[in-house]
Design a protein around this motif. Structure first.
Motif, PDB file in Angstrom:
ATOM      1  N   ASP A 144     -47.718  11.203  -4.358  1.00  0.00           N
ATOM      2  CA  ASP A 144     -49.495  11.408  -3.252  1.00  0.00           C
ATOM      3  C   ASP A 144     -49.363  11.295  -1.930  1.00  0.00           C
ATOM      4  OD1 ASP A 144     -50.846  11.746  -5.594  1.00  0.00           O
ATOM      5  OD2 ASP A 144     -50.633   9.351  -5.985  1.00  0.00           O
ATOM      6  N   ALA A 145     -48.089  11.002  -1.542  1.00  0.00           N
ATOM      7  CA  ALA A 145     -48.139  10.117  -0.735  1.00  0.00           C
ATOM      8  C   ALA A 145     -47.130  11.468   0.911  1.00  0.00           C
ATOM      9  CB  ALA A 145     -47.112   8.720  -0.141  1.00  0.00           C
ATOM     10  N   GLU A 146     -45.680  12.151  -0.233  1.00  0.00           N
ATOM     11  CA  GLU A 146     -45.478  13.655   0.373  1.00  0.00           C
ATOM     12  C   GLU A 146     -46.610  14.369  -0.264  1.00  0.00           C
ATOM     13  OE1 GLU A 146     -41.930  16.640  -1.116  1.00  0.00           O
ATOM     14  OE2 GLU A 146     -42.979  14.409  -2.464  1.00  0.00           O
ATOM     15  N   ARG A 147     -47.790  14.762  -0.815  1.00  0.00           N
ATOM     16  CA  ARG A 147     -48.859  15.687  -0.366  1.00  0.00           C
ATOM     17  C   ARG A 147     -49.875  15.381   0.609  1.00  0.00           C
ATOM     18  NH1 ARG A 147     -48.788  14.954  -6.393  1.00  0.00           N
ATOM     19  NH2 ARG A 147     -47.887  16.207  -7.963  1.00  0.00           N
ATOM     20  N   TYR A 148     -50.154  14.000   1.048  1.00  0.00           N
ATOM     21  CA  TYR A 148     -50.848  13.682   1.952  1.00  0.00           C
ATOM     22  C   TYR A 148     -49.713  14.133   3.333  1.00  0.00           C
ATOM     23  CZ  TYR A 148     -52.755  10.569   5.575  1.00  0.00           C
ATOM     24  OH  TYR A 148     -53.390  10.017   6.787  1.00  0.00           O
ATOM     25  N   LEU A 149     -48.913  13.704   3.917  1.00  0.00           N
ATOM     26  CA  LEU A 149     -48.192  14.098   4.633  1.00  0.00           C
ATOM     27  C   LEU A 149     -48.186  15.490   4.651  1.00  0.00           C
ATOM     28  CD1 LEU A 149     -45.216  11.692   4.865  1.00  0.00           C
ATOM     29  CD2 LEU A 149     -47.690  11.405   6.224  1.00  0.00           C
ATOM     30  N   GLU A 150     -47.730  16.131   4.120  1.00  0.00           N
ATOM     31  CA  GLU A 150     -47.674  17.949   4.170  1.00  0.00           C
ATOM     32  C   GLU A 150     -49.114  18.326   5.418  1.00  0.00           C
ATOM     33  OE1 GLU A 150     -46.585  19.561   0.053  1.00  0.00           O
ATOM     34  OE2 GLU A 150     -44.766  18.910   0.701  1.00  0.00           O
TER      35      GLU A 150
END
Length: 321
Positions: free
Chosen positions: A298-304
């Motif tokens: 979830d964090a990785e997608r948010y940062l993208e």
């Protein structure tokens, strides 16, 4: 200035660290006053997949930490005293480290089991005293155990322990239980369960190697006695470690973080929660690790989609704030 900071080093936090480090997110992991979480207080863990003969709790946590470090996760020892989640760049005040600024934040601070705060308790944790029947019940096959508590959790754990133990004694300091009627009825109908109501625990008795019994006071007569047992399970509830958030994250009435169904997203975009800090039902190492994986993704997608591109402007805003 960091892309992602993880608070907590239990199974959830360390799993999140492994995933994010492998994704080249360079996570910073803040260790609190109990690195490794509650598993460092247990002995052998037999229900974590992949370990045929089981593994010691501290060894499992050490392996997970080393795995995260191998991929580039950076660990820092400190205690978060305050957070500011009002801006897109989150600010953390960490005792011993100063201020840390991050684009995203993963909360995996866990929940602490409430203890009785009586003599002999701390020194016997992992040596016959446990706070998790699901985790440790198997070790008491054919033995006599005590459950301390009077709520639904205590009744549920007592019934669970009868699958293994020869006798389960429920000790509660009142003469009435707090558990729901249906849970009380189930326990009372179980022939392996005995009752020690209106008795206050005074001391955990051990022989230096393991627990041998529990000293209690009869609240009606004032008399003291020792109830002999091979193990003691304390089931008086848990406290989620969320006080430091100062109400900035939505929680339930007890303090467990509320996440959007099917995700680890909190009410603040960019802040995610995993592990026992948002789970008041399962509280298992494997379920915590699973939500740690979810939080990382979830964090990785948010940062993208929400990466801060102009850090100089952001820094100016932080400094002005």
């Amino acid at each position: 200035m960091h892309k992602v900071v993880i608070l907590g080093t239990g199974p959830a936090g360390l799993t999140a660290a492994i995933y994010l480090a492998r994704a080249n997110m360079n996570p910073i992991v803040i260790e609190g006053n109990q690195p490794g979480g509650q598993l460092t207080l247990t002995t052998e863990v037999e229900n974590f997949p992949g370990f045929i003969d089981g593994i010691m709790g501290p060894d499992l946590m050490d392996n997970m930490r080393k795995q995260a470090e191998r991929f580039g996760a950076e660990f820092k020892r400190g205690w978060v005293t305050d957070v500011d989640l009002s801006q897109k760049s989150f600010k953390l005040n960490v005792n011993g480290l100063g201020e840390i600024v991050t684009e995203s934040l993963i909360l995996s601070t866990g929940a602490s089991a409430k203890l009785l705060q009586i003599p002999g308790e701390q020194e016997n944790i992992g040596s016959g005293l446990s706070t998790c029947a699901t985790c440790d019940g198997f070790f008491y096959r054919g033995k006599k155990v005590i459950i301390v508590g009077g709520g639904d959790s205590a009744m549920e754990e007592a019934n669970f322990l009868t699958k293994f133990a020869s006798e389960v004694i429920i000790v509660h300091r009142r003469d009435e239980l707090r558990a729901s009627k249906i849970m009380q009825d189930r326990a009372k109908q179980n022939s392996k369960i005995a009752w020690g109501l209106n008795k206050t625990p005074l001391e955990v008795i051990g022989n230096g190697i393991k627990v041998t019994g529990l000293k209690v006071k009869n609240n009606e007569t004032g008399e003291e006695e020792i109830i002999e047992a091979d193990g003691i399970f304390v089931a008086i509830g848990h406290t989620p470690n969320t006080a430091f958030l100062n109400g900035q994250i939505e929680t339930d009435e007890v303090g467990y973080i509320q996440v959007k169904p099917g995700t680890t997203e909190t009410n603040i975009p960019g802040v995610f929660a995993c592990g026992d800090v948002q789970d008041n039902k399962y509280r298992q190492a494997i379920t915590a690790a699973g939500t740690g994986c979810m939080a990382a993704l979830d964090a990785e997608r948010y940062l993208e989609n929400h990466a801060i591109t102009d850090w100089s402007q952001t820094l100016n805003e932080v400094n002005e704030g």
